[in-house]
Design a protein around this motif. Structure first.
Motif, short mmCIF file in Angstrom:
data_model
loop_
_atom_site.label_atom_id
_atom_site.label_comp_id
_atom_site.label_asym_id
_atom_site.label_seq_id
_atom_site.Cartn_x
_atom_site.Cartn_y
_atom_site.Cartn_z
N THR A 39 -36.97 40.02 45.94
CA THR A 39 -37.38 40.64 47.20
C THR A 39 -36.84 42.05 47.32
OG1 THR A 39 -37.46 38.48 48.30
CG2 THR A 39 -37.29 40.43 49.71
N LEU A 40 -35.58 42.23 46.97
CA LEU A 40 -34.97 43.57 47.01
C LEU A 40 -35.66 44.50 46.03
CD1 LEU A 40 -32.83 45.52 48.02
CD2 LEU A 40 -31.23 44.52 46.35
N ALA A 41 -35.96 44.00 44.82
CA ALA A 41 -36.59 44.83 43.80
C ALA A 41 -37.99 45.27 44.23
CB ALA A 41 -36.66 44.06 42.48
N VAL A 42 -38.77 44.33 44.77
CA VAL A 42 -40.12 44.66 45.22
C VAL A 42 -40.07 45.67 46.37
CG1 VAL A 42 -42.21 43.74 46.32
CG2 VAL A 42 -41.12 42.49 44.45
N THR A 43 -39.12 45.47 47.29
CA THR A 43 -38.98 46.39 48.42
C THR A 43 -38.63 47.79 47.95
OG1 THR A 43 -38.26 44.56 49.84
CG2 THR A 43 -37.79 46.80 50.60
N LEU A 44 -37.67 47.89 47.05
CA LEU A 44 -37.27 49.20 46.52
C LEU A 44 -38.41 49.87 45.76
CD1 LEU A 44 -33.65 48.46 45.23
CD2 LEU A 44 -34.29 49.80 47.25
N SER A 45 -39.17 49.09 45.00
CA SER A 45 -40.26 49.67 44.20
C SER A 45 -41.36 50.27 45.06
CB SER A 45 -40.85 48.60 43.27
OG SER A 45 -41.58 47.63 43.99
N ASN A 53 -41.12 57.88 40.71
CA ASN A 53 -40.51 57.90 39.37
C ASN A 53 -40.97 56.75 38.49
OD1 ASN A 53 -38.32 60.17 39.24
ND2 ASN A 53 -38.12 59.28 41.28
N GLY A 54 -41.95 55.98 38.97
CA GLY A 54 -42.57 54.97 38.13
C GLY A 54 -41.69 53.79 37.76
N LEU A 55 -40.68 53.51 38.58
CA LEU A 55 -39.80 52.37 38.32
C LEU A 55 -40.39 51.13 38.99
CD1 LEU A 55 -36.33 54.08 38.78
CD2 LEU A 55 -37.40 53.38 36.65
N SER A 56 -40.88 50.21 38.17
CA SER A 56 -41.60 49.05 38.69
C SER A 56 -40.64 48.01 39.24
CB SER A 56 -42.45 48.43 37.59
OG SER A 56 -41.62 47.84 36.59
N ALA A 57 -41.20 47.06 39.98
CA ALA A 57 -40.39 45.97 40.52
C ALA A 57 -39.77 45.14 39.42
CB ALA A 57 -41.26 45.09 41.42
N LEU A 58 -40.47 44.98 38.29
CA LEU A 58 -39.94 44.19 37.19
C LEU A 58 -38.71 44.86 36.58
CD1 LEU A 58 -43.17 42.99 35.34
CD2 LEU A 58 -42.00 42.00 37.31
N THR A 59 -38.80 46.16 36.38
CA THR A 59 -37.65 46.88 35.84
C THR A 59 -36.46 46.82 36.79
OG1 THR A 59 -39.11 48.39 34.63
CG2 THR A 59 -36.86 49.13 35.01
N LEU A 60 -36.71 47.06 38.06
CA LEU A 60 -35.63 47.01 39.05
C LEU A 60 -35.03 45.61 39.14
CD1 LEU A 60 -37.24 49.19 41.87
CD2 LEU A 60 -35.27 49.79 40.43
N ILE A 313 -52.92 37.13 45.71
CA ILE A 313 -52.47 36.50 44.47
C ILE A 313 -51.69 37.50 43.62
CG2 ILE A 313 -53.22 35.47 42.29
CD1 ILE A 313 -55.57 34.24 43.83
N ALA A 314 -52.17 38.75 43.59
CA ALA A 314 -51.47 39.79 42.83
C ALA A 314 -50.07 40.02 43.36
CB ALA A 314 -52.28 41.09 42.86
N GLN A 315 -49.90 40.00 44.68
CA GLN A 315 -48.58 40.15 45.27
C GLN A 315 -47.68 38.97 44.94
OE1 GLN A 315 -47.24 42.87 46.89
NE2 GLN A 315 -49.13 43.81 46.13
N LEU A 316 -48.26 37.76 45.00
CA LEU A 316 -47.50 36.56 44.63
C LEU A 316 -47.08 36.63 43.17
CD1 LEU A 316 -46.46 33.65 45.06
CD2 LEU A 316 -48.78 32.86 44.52
N ASP A 317 -47.99 37.07 42.31
CA ASP A 317 -47.69 37.17 40.89
C ASP A 317 -46.58 38.17 40.63
OD1 ASP A 317 -48.18 36.81 38.05
OD2 ASP A 317 -49.09 38.79 38.10
N LEU A 318 -46.64 39.31 41.31
CA LEU A 318 -45.58 40.30 41.17
C LEU A 318 -44.23 39.71 41.54
CD1 LEU A 318 -44.65 43.25 40.72
CD2 LEU A 318 -45.16 43.66 43.13
N PHE A 319 -44.21 38.93 42.61
CA PHE A 319 -42.95 38.34 43.06
C PHE A 319 -42.44 37.30 42.06
CE2 PHE A 319 -40.46 35.33 45.66
CZ PHE A 319 -39.52 36.22 46.16
N LEU A 320 -43.34 36.48 41.51
CA LEU A 320 -42.93 35.46 40.53
C LEU A 320 -42.36 36.12 39.28
CD1 LEU A 320 -45.90 32.91 40.76
CD2 LEU A 320 -43.58 32.64 41.67
N LEU A 321 -43.03 37.17 38.79
CA LEU A 321 -42.52 37.87 37.62
C LEU A 321 -41.20 38.56 37.91
CD1 LEU A 321 -45.82 39.41 36.17
CD2 LEU A 321 -44.49 37.52 35.23
#
Length: 369
Positions: A39-45, A53-60, A313-321
């Motif tokens: 949740t924190l990573a998605v929020t920051l991204s 700067n192109g830092l994705s939620a997955l990287t964060l 679904i895309a948002q859910l998928d982002l969160f799961l990953l």
């Protein structure tokens, strides 16, 4: 007259329900922990600075997970381990399947045969180069080599995570591969806009912004990094870059199937407990989630679901990953990455140089044909 003493018999569903309840109780702390980091990573991204700067939620997510994993996590590891393991294994596979909702087969038509050919040749040549340099010249272990090759040639951290179930990598091997994607993908975001300006004079890649966008999408690691670089060049380049990148991502599923089949054949025969020879082909698990990925992309191509549903679904998928990446970070120790040394970074650097120079040459050859 006597009466039989009766007693209430347990429901046939009682034992299974109790087992499920115990399983959920064991998983919940780790899932909540991973979910909070995600949740924190998605929020920051989604904030301007990280998005710019192109830092994705997955990287964060993996960075935050590693920070917590190497400091605070040891205090709760006993209670969280089961849920964290579930997140980085089961939720990862589900996330890869749902990733298909971000793609359609119509994307192929938008870049044409030339775009697909460029993607395929760059992917194949980059991975073959990774295999040769990593295992033959640098003497890296095969698993780390494959993960770095997959991340560099396909779609960064998502490709690394998708390849993990096929090669059964350790957490530190995955973290090393992801870190190389972050280093060189970030460098690419700032380098490609400058290269575009040089290409205006040199015309190494023929055409204009659209053609350079195909080159960008076919050679930069992460989707978020492609978006950032493409937007810095211009809207026309951004559009073709994203489409080329999506086609490249679609090649993930056939790549995993081919890799799984190849590794199965390469496994050395071993002796079974009864003394008979085992050909070893069952040791590499078939990546069933890759089939799911293809089916979901095909379903999405039919446009049967409302756009709002697909977006959800895309948002859910982002969160799961992101949860899977957070869980990976929690179980990754910096000391293990340090022990890996400079060779993984050197391999990734060589692949990055090939993506820049070789990718430009391939793009020029195909577009100019």
């Amino acid at each position: 007259m006597s009466f039989l003493k009766t007693r209430r018999l347990p429901s046939p569903y009682a034992a299974p329900l109790q087992s499920v309840a115990r399983r959920l109780e064991a998983l919940l702390p780790g899932l909540l922990f991973s979910g909070a980091i995600a949740t924190l990573a998605v929020t920051l991204s989604n904030t301007d600075w990280f998005r710019h700067n192109g830092l994705s939620a997955l990287t964060l997510a993996i960075v935050l997970g590693m920070l917590i994993g190497n400091t605070l996590y040891s205090r709760t590891e006993k209670h969280s381990a089961a849920g964290v393991t579930f997140a980085k294994q089961k939720l990862l596979r589900l996330g890869i399947i749902l990733y298909g909702f971000q793609l359609t087969f119509q994307d192929i038509a938008h870049v044409g045969v030339a775009g697909v050919l460029i993607d395929a040749v760059i992917l194949g040549s980059t991975f073959v180069l990774a295999w040769f340099v990593g295992t033959r010249l640098l003497k890296l272990d095969r698993t780390t080599t494959i993960l770095i090759g997959a991340g560099s040639s396909i779609c960064g951290a998502a490709a690394v995570m998708a390849t993990e179930p096929v090669v059964r990598a350790r957490a530190e091997q995955i973290a090393v591969a992801v870190s190389t994607v972050v280093v060189f993908g970030t460098l690419a975001m700032f380098l490609y806009p400058a290269l575009y300006q040089l290409n205006q004079s040199w015309q190494l890649i023929p055409g204009g912004a659209a053609e350079f966008g195909i080159y960008t999408g076919a050679t930069i690691h992460e989707v978020a990094q492609v978006v950032a670089a493409g937007r810095a060049i211009g809207p026309e380049a951004a559009d073709t870059a994203v489409i080329a990148k999506m086609v490249r991502v679609m090649l993930l599923a056939p790549f995993l199937l081919i890799l799984s089949a190849y590794l199965s054949r390469q496994e050395a025969p071993s002796e079974t407990p009864d003394g008979s020879a085992d050909n070893g082909k069952t040791k590499i698990a078939t990546p069933w989630f890759a089939y799911g990925f293809i089916l979901v992309a095909g379903l999405n191509s039919l446009a049967l679901l409302p756009e709002a549903t697909v977006a959800a679904i895309a948002q859910l998928d982002l969160f799961l990953l992101a949860m899977a990446m957070a869980a990976l970070g929690l179980t990754t120790h910096v000391s293990a990455i340090r022990r890996a040394g400079m060779k993984p970074l050197l391999l990734a650097g060589i692949l990055f140089a090939w993506l820049l120079a070789g990718g430009a040459g391939i793009t020029r050859l195909v577009i100019g044909a």
